[in-house]
Design a protein around this motif. Structure first.
Motif, PDB file in Angstrom:
ATOM      1  N   HIS A 168       0.832  -1.205   0.000  1.00  0.00           N
ATOM      2  CA  HIS A 168       0.000   0.000   0.000  1.00  0.00           C
ATOM      3  C   HIS A 168       0.866   1.254   0.000  1.00  0.00           C
ATOM      4  N   HIS A 193       2.307   1.822  -3.413  1.00  0.00           N
ATOM      5  CA  HIS A 193       1.299   2.352  -4.335  1.00  0.00           C
ATOM      6  C   HIS A 193       1.049   3.839  -4.077  1.00  0.00           C
ATOM      7  N   ASN A 240       4.067   5.937  -5.307  1.00  0.00           N
ATOM      8  CA  ASN A 240       4.077   6.060  -6.769  1.00  0.00           C
ATOM      9  C   ASN A 240       2.963   6.989  -7.256  1.00  0.00           C
ATOM     10  N   LEU A 241       1.785   6.863  -6.643  1.00  0.00           N
ATOM     11  CA  LEU A 241       0.667   7.737  -7.011  1.00  0.00           C
ATOM     12  C   LEU A 241       1.032   9.200  -6.712  1.00  0.00           C
ATOM     13  N   GLU A 251      -3.712  -3.139  -3.788  1.00  0.00           N
ATOM     14  CA  GLU A 251      -2.282  -2.922  -3.506  1.00  0.00           C
ATOM     15  C   GLU A 251      -1.414  -4.026  -4.101  1.00  0.00           C
ATOM     16  N   TYR A 264      -2.397   2.299 -10.028  1.00  0.00           N
ATOM     17  CA  TYR A 264      -2.692   3.084  -8.814  1.00  0.00           C
ATOM     18  C   TYR A 264      -4.075   3.719  -8.863  1.00  0.00           C
ATOM     19  N   HIS A 310      -6.252   3.461  -5.642  1.00  0.00           N
ATOM     20  CA  HIS A 310      -5.729   4.331  -4.584  1.00  0.00           C
ATOM     21  C   HIS A 310      -6.082   5.796  -4.890  1.00  0.00           C
ATOM     22  N   LYS A 311      -6.010   6.157  -6.186  1.00  0.00           N
ATOM     23  CA  LYS A 311      -6.337   7.538  -6.566  1.00  0.00           C
ATOM     24  C   LYS A 311      -7.810   7.808  -6.305  1.00  0.00           C
TER      25      LYS A 311
END
Ligand SMILES: NC(=O)CC[C@H](N)C(=O)O
Length: 233
Positions: free
Chosen positions: A22, A25, A28-29, A210, A216, A219-220
């Protein structure tokens, strides 16, 4: 310029389980969003939550996949449980749980009644008024991936998504009419299972975004729809 940015801090409960995935991720996001002018007013930070003090000034939290029995013991031993419950259920801190995290964010567990764990009991954080059933698809060996259609639930922000299921729980009932709704379903062996639910600030998924490398989008969506929309709560 920098001083004007609003710091948005997303915590990942890091006691056990898939917290590294997580965090990676999120990192990176956040790198992607640093290049995106729509997000230029924010400075995003991802941080581990390992102790009660790490809960300070969070704008959202992710409860990762893992083993919920171990996780409830660690949440109680570290004394994070009560504070986190109060933040999520009373102060409406946006929270997302994946798999074990969904179990811990649910108000009711069907197949886990009054489990005693030494001097502790199996206690959830709560926040999502649903009943979950643990290990709905069988053992670890019966883990699978399935394509999930999230078009409607995410208002076209995500369409098709790869769902990774590892000894996953499912949601058997939505228990209140406070706006709690189904996120998605999958059909296996002619049975349709509810594999995600949400209210305004709490999201739970049976699957593990994740664990989908290089993607991503989920997550976004959590960041956009749950954290950024509720920043002033
Ligand atoms: N992948 C997972 O998070 C599995 C959850 C686990 N079956 C539990 O009950 O805690």
């Amino acid at each position: 310029m920098n001083e004007q940015k609003k710091v948005v801090k997303v915590g990942v409960l890091a006691l056990q389980g898939s917290f590294r995935e997580h965090l990676s991720h999120l990192e990176n996001l956040f790198k992607e969003l640093a290049e995106n002018s729509d997000y230029s007013m924010y400075e995003f930070k991802a941080c581990k939550v390992k102790a009660k003090k790490d809960l300070d000034s969070l704008n959202g939290i992710i409860i990762c996949g893992g083993e919920s029995t171990t996780m409830t013991i660690l949440l109680q031993r570290t004394k994070i449980l009560n504070t986190l419950r109060e933040m999520i259920t009373k102060r409406h801190l946006p929270a997302w749980g994946t798999c074990c995290g969904l179990i811990l964010l649910s108000n009711h567990i069907e197949n886990n009644k009054s489990k005693i764990l030494g001097d502790l009991t199996y206690e959830c954080i709560g926040g999502l008024d649903v009943t979950v059933s643990r290990n709905s698809f069988g053992r670890q060996l019966e883990s699978f991936t399935e394509t999930i259609d999230l078009t409607e639930a995410t208002n076209h922000q995500i369409k098709i998504f790869k769902g990774v299921f590892i000894r996953a729980p499912t949601i058997t009932t939505i228990d209140s009419n406070d706006g709690t709704k189904i996120l998605a379903t999958v059909t296996r062996n002619e049975h349709t299972y509810v594999i995600g639910a949400m209210n305004r600030t709490v999201l739970g998924t049976s699957f593990h975004p994740e664990l989908v490398d290089g993607d991503y989008r989920f997550h976004k969506w959590f960041l956009d729809e749950f954290i950024l929309k509720n920043l002033d709560l």
